[in-house]
Design an enzyme around this catalytic site. Structure first.
Site, PDB file in Angstrom:
ATOM      1  N   ASP A  14      -9.343   0.271  -8.023  1.00 16.51           N
ATOM      2  CA  ASP A  14      -9.546   1.840  -8.520  1.00 16.51           C
ATOM      3  C   ASP A  14     -10.278   1.569  -9.886  1.00 16.51           C
ATOM      4  OD1 ASP A  14     -10.091   4.809 -10.242  1.00 16.51           O
ATOM      5  OD2 ASP A  14      -8.633   5.559  -8.918  1.00 16.51           O
TER       6      ASP A  14
ATOM      7  N   GLU B 290       0.570  -0.983  -0.284  1.00 15.41           N
ATOM      8  CA  GLU B 290       0.534  -0.029  -0.516  1.00 15.41           C
ATOM      9  C   GLU B 290       1.211   1.138  -0.360  1.00 15.41           C
ATOM     10  OE1 GLU B 290      -2.551   2.143  -0.474  1.00 15.41           O
ATOM     11  OE2 GLU B 290      -3.596   0.920   0.239  1.00 15.41           O
TER      12      GLU B 290
ATOM     13  N   ASP C  13     -16.887  -3.739  -7.325  1.00 18.86           N
ATOM     14  CA  ASP C  13     -18.184  -2.928  -6.963  1.00 18.86           C
ATOM     15  C   ASP C  13     -18.617  -2.249  -8.204  1.00 18.86           C
ATOM     16  OD1 ASP C  13     -16.774  -0.868  -6.215  1.00 18.86           O
ATOM     17  OD2 ASP C  13     -18.296  -0.230  -5.022  1.00 18.86           O
TER      18      ASP C  13
ATOM     19  N   ASP D 122       5.106   0.947  -5.106  1.00 12.81           N
ATOM     20  CA  ASP D 122       4.379   0.576  -5.854  1.00 12.81           C
ATOM     21  C   ASP D 122       4.438  -1.071  -6.343  1.00 12.81           C
ATOM     22  OD1 ASP D 122       2.543   1.456  -7.949  1.00 12.81           O
ATOM     23  OD2 ASP D 122       4.022   1.457  -9.516  1.00 12.81           O
TER      24      ASP D 122
ATOM     25  N   THR E 201     -16.033  -5.777   3.458  1.00 11.27           N
ATOM     26  CA  THR E 201     -15.682  -4.891   4.628  1.00 11.27           C
ATOM     27  C   THR E 201     -16.491  -2.825   4.562  1.00 11.27           C
ATOM     28  OG1 THR E 201     -15.223  -3.243   2.380  1.00 11.27           O
ATOM     29  CG2 THR E 201     -12.853  -4.533   2.849  1.00 11.27           C
ATOM     30  N   LYS E 202     -16.352  -2.410   5.484  1.00 10.47           N
ATOM     31  CA  LYS E 202     -17.430  -1.537   5.851  1.00 10.47           C
ATOM     32  C   LYS E 202     -18.150  -0.960   4.398  1.00 10.47           C
ATOM     33  CE  LYS E 202     -15.351   0.193  10.280  1.00 10.47           C
ATOM     34  NZ  LYS E 202     -15.009   1.052  10.760  1.00 10.47           N
ATOM     35  N   PHE E 203     -16.670  -0.554   3.399  1.00 10.04           N
ATOM     36  CA  PHE E 203     -17.445  -0.206   1.866  1.00 10.04           C
ATOM     37  C   PHE E 203     -17.841  -1.136   1.667  1.00 10.04           C
ATOM     38  CE2 PHE E 203     -15.737  -0.554  -2.548  1.00 10.04           C
ATOM     39  CZ  PHE E 203     -16.238   1.077  -2.412  1.00 10.04           C
ATOM     40  N   GLU E 204     -18.187  -2.452   1.778  1.00  7.37           N
ATOM     41  CA  GLU E 204     -18.552  -3.017   0.366  1.00  7.37           C
ATOM     42  C   GLU E 204     -20.404  -2.990   1.897  1.00  7.37           C
ATOM     43  OE1 GLU E 204     -18.270  -8.311  -1.090  1.00  7.37           O
ATOM     44  OE2 GLU E 204     -16.509  -7.109   0.348  1.00  7.37           O
TER      45      GLU E 204
ATOM     46  N   LYS F 180     -14.647   6.203 -16.394  1.00  7.56           N
ATOM     47  CA  LYS F 180     -14.263   7.175 -17.679  1.00  7.56           C
ATOM     48  C   LYS F 180     -13.837   6.254 -18.532  1.00  7.56           C
ATOM     49  CE  LYS F 180     -15.004  11.727 -15.085  1.00  7.56           C
ATOM     50  NZ  LYS F 180     -14.591  12.865 -15.300  1.00  7.56           N
TER      51      LYS F 180
END
Length: 229
Positions: free
Chosen positions: A135, A85, A171, A112, A208-211, A139
């Protein structure tokens, strides 16, 4: 297996959007990094020496705040986990999780991932590579920046042992289809899905919390698990 480096080296595994370090995260970087961090350098990493043992090895690219990686490590103490990370607040947060859960089977790189894989991870040394919610570059003009591209998949294939697994999750349905098409086109991998497309979320991957938030909003999540031939 040759990689088109002219078209590949500009692709990076991240976009730097680093926030401020909390005092706790800074303390973790100061005090815990010397024990659990892997310093940058040009030489390949001796994972047996780093962990002090031989074990199943899992590499996660882009672990975010590290909570799910820490949970996986806590649930699988006989497996070694390497997390990559570039965002230092996330690294600091994972180090705090390592301390809180008294984990000894996690090591961290703040570099990286493409560069690490090219120069520092030995071929056929990993049992699983996992990339969760990269990510999506949604677009159309940015799709070329997506991490999951044929050249990167070829690089991952070199680093995985025969029978090892590449586990992706997203997602974004369009990105999921892009991932599926890219992996299907690779002769190095075979799909473990019985339906030939996506897999149910395996038990080892925590929500995850996001999920969980996305599920409440009705968003889908697509897991892909391919096996190294």
């Amino acid at each position: 297996m040759n990689i088109d480096t002219d078209n590949f080296r500009h692709i990076r595994s991240f976009v730097r959007r680093e926030g401020r370090l909390t005092l706790a995260q800074q303390r973790a970087l100061n005090e815990l990094w010397p024990r659990f961090g892997i310093a940058s350098g040009p030489e390949p990493i001796d994972l047996d020496s780093v962990f002090g043992r031989q074990a199943m090895r899992v590499l996660e690219i882009g672990f975010g705040n590290g909570e799910s990686l820490a949970a996986m490590a806590a649930a699988a103490p006989y497996t070694d986990f390497i997390g990559i990370e570039v965002h230092r607040p996330g690294v600091g947060h994972l180090l705090l999780q390592i301390e809180q859960h008294e984990l000894s089977n996690v090591r961290v790189l703040c570099e990286d991932a493409v560069e690490v894989l090219e120069t520092r991870i030995n071929d056929a040394s990993l049992d699983r590579v996992q990339i969760f919610f990269p990510d999506p570059w949604h677009k159309a003009r940015h799709h070329k920046r997506r991490l999951i591209q044929p050249a990167f998949v070829s690089l991952l294939a070199r680093k995985l042992r025969s029978g090892g697994h590449l586990h992706l999750a997203t997602d974004w349905e369009h990105y999921a289809q892009h991932m599926l098409d890219t992996l299907r086109a690779s002769t190095a991998f075979s799909n473990t899905s019985p339906c030939g497309d996506y897999c149910p979320r395996p038990e080892y991957r925590p929500l995850t919390k996001f999920e969980r938030r996305g599920q409440r909003l009705g968003h889908g999540v697509w897991d892909l698990i391919f096996e190294r031939r």
